[in-house]
Design an enzyme around this catalytic site. Structure first.
Site, PDB file in Angstrom:
ATOM      1  N   SER A  48      39.644  62.288  51.699  1.00 48.76           N
ATOM      2  CA  SER A  48      40.613  61.915  50.660  1.00 48.76           C
ATOM      3  C   SER A  48      41.716  62.945  50.474  1.00 48.76           C
ATOM      4  O   SER A  48      42.826  62.598  50.050  1.00 48.76           O
ATOM      5  CB  SER A  48      39.882  61.688  49.329  1.00 48.76           C
ATOM      6  OG  SER A  48      39.145  62.836  48.945  1.00 48.76           O
TER       7      SER A  48
ATOM      8  N   HIS B 244      42.298  65.500  42.851  1.00 47.95           N
ATOM      9  CA  HIS B 244      42.883  65.256  44.165  1.00 47.95           C
ATOM     10  C   HIS B 244      44.360  65.645  44.140  1.00 47.95           C
ATOM     11  O   HIS B 244      44.989  65.656  43.084  1.00 47.95           O
ATOM     12  CB  HIS B 244      42.730  63.782  44.563  1.00 47.95           C
ATOM     13  CG  HIS B 244      41.379  63.438  45.067  1.00 47.95           C
ATOM     14  ND1 HIS B 244      40.318  63.226  44.225  1.00 47.95           N
ATOM     15  CD2 HIS B 244      40.893  63.292  46.331  1.00 47.95           C
ATOM     16  CE1 HIS B 244      39.227  62.948  44.938  1.00 47.95           C
ATOM     17  NE2 HIS B 244      39.551  62.985  46.214  1.00 47.95           N
TER      18      HIS B 244
END
Length: 327
Positions: free
Chosen positions: A65, A308
């Protein structure tokens, strides 16, 4: 939480914040060529135009990711199923556009581990949002591939699970630090053991890349300094400060392992960490390159995937990869 289910769960949770449906498709080419936000240095400023640009013809991006630069809005399913949540601005796409490669394949996918290099990954956990099966990432490699970037390892050591497991609604001293759960025999940290054990898997990934694409320049891309190793910011990020510092130290340890594996595995290490110090989850909006627990971002504006990289982080990753290639 199982890392294979973590990203779909986060996507589902953050999507509930939307008051209108997202566009059906994103204009990938437009976003790749659009200027970065005013607070981010454009790639042309970071990589002088006079710098000789290496000539690559077939570029394959592999990873999890943090290489897909996963997003809730702006998901691009050109190269992988929507469940991989690749952003239209992720660093592989920026690098491919800057290098002008003729053939580009982006296999990066949220939740991927080293296992998914050679096995398909089911990303159809959230109906109408996260769909499909991402083929084994190595399937994109060919004997004519001449550039490969790979960013993998965080899910192998349980990085996401650990961060979520350390969330604590109570401040010290009412709450016990989560790091105590990782104390192993002889004082050896269990997370450190996981990181050391994962090195052989990373070495196997690099061997597999060289076997399939023997002429490729291979870059191992590390993880941004999403968490500092000298401070926390409770309750902005509801992880006890001592736990966040501990987690930051493990992140540096993971990057050190990746550097060692790259050096021993015939690959070039890309250090995105050093240039991103000070842009962690505790930094203010506009300075922060990795989002905290609050699932909102202004880069781009809208829902974000917690813990993230945002668009600013992706820009830094791309600039660092390009700088490494030009050095």
């Amino acid at each position: 939480m199982n890392p294979r289910l973590l990203l779909p769960a986060l996507l589902a949770a953050t999507t509930t914040l939307l008051t209108a449906p997202a566009p059906a498709t994103a204009a990938t080419t437009t976003l790749l060529t659009a200027p970065a936000p005013a607070t981010a240095a454009p790639l042309s400023a970071l990589i002088p135009l006079s710098t000789p640009t290496p000539h690559f013809h077939e570029y394959v991006a592999l990873g999890d990711s943090w290489s897909a630069d996963v997003t809730v809005l702006g998901i691009d399913h050109t190269y992988a199923p929507s469940g991989c949540a690749q952003s239209t601005w992720n660093y592989p796409k920026q690098v491919a556009a800057r290098l002008g490669v003729r053939t580009f394949r982006d296999a990066t996918c949220g939740g991927a581990t080293t296992v998914e290099m050679t096995a398909p990954q089911n990303v159809g956990h959230v109906p109408l949002l996260a769909q499909g099966v991402n083929p084994a990432q190595f399937d994109r490699l060919t004997p004519t591939t001449d550039l490969v970037t790979v960013g993998i390892g965080g899910n192998d050591v349980g990085l996401a699970d650990t961060a979520l497991g350390c969330l604590n609604p109570l401040p010290a001293p009412l709450a016990a630090p989560c790091r105590s759960r990782f104390a192993g025999p002889g004082g050896k940290d269990l997370m450190s053991r996981r990181i050391a054990a994962a090195k052989s898997r990373l070495s196997g990934v690099l061997t597999g890349i060289h076997q399939r694409s023997p002429r490729a320049t291979v870059l191992v891309v590390d993880y941004l300094a999403g968490v500092a190793d000298d401070h926390g910011c409770y309750p902005l990020v509801p992880i006890l400060d001592e736990d966040l510092v501990w987690f930051g130290a493990r992140l540096r340890e993971l990057n050190g392992m990746l550097a060692s594996a790259a050096r021993e595995g015939g690959a070039t290490f890309v250090d995105t960490y050093r240039g991103s110090v000070g842009h962690d989850v505790c930094a203010p909006d506009g300075t922060r390159w990795v989002e905290g627990l609050a699932p909102l971002s202004s880069h781009p504006v809208g829902p974000a995937v917690p813990f993230h990289p945002n668009r600013l982080g992706a820009d830094h990753q791309a600039a660092t990869v390009l700088e490494t290639l030009g050095s």
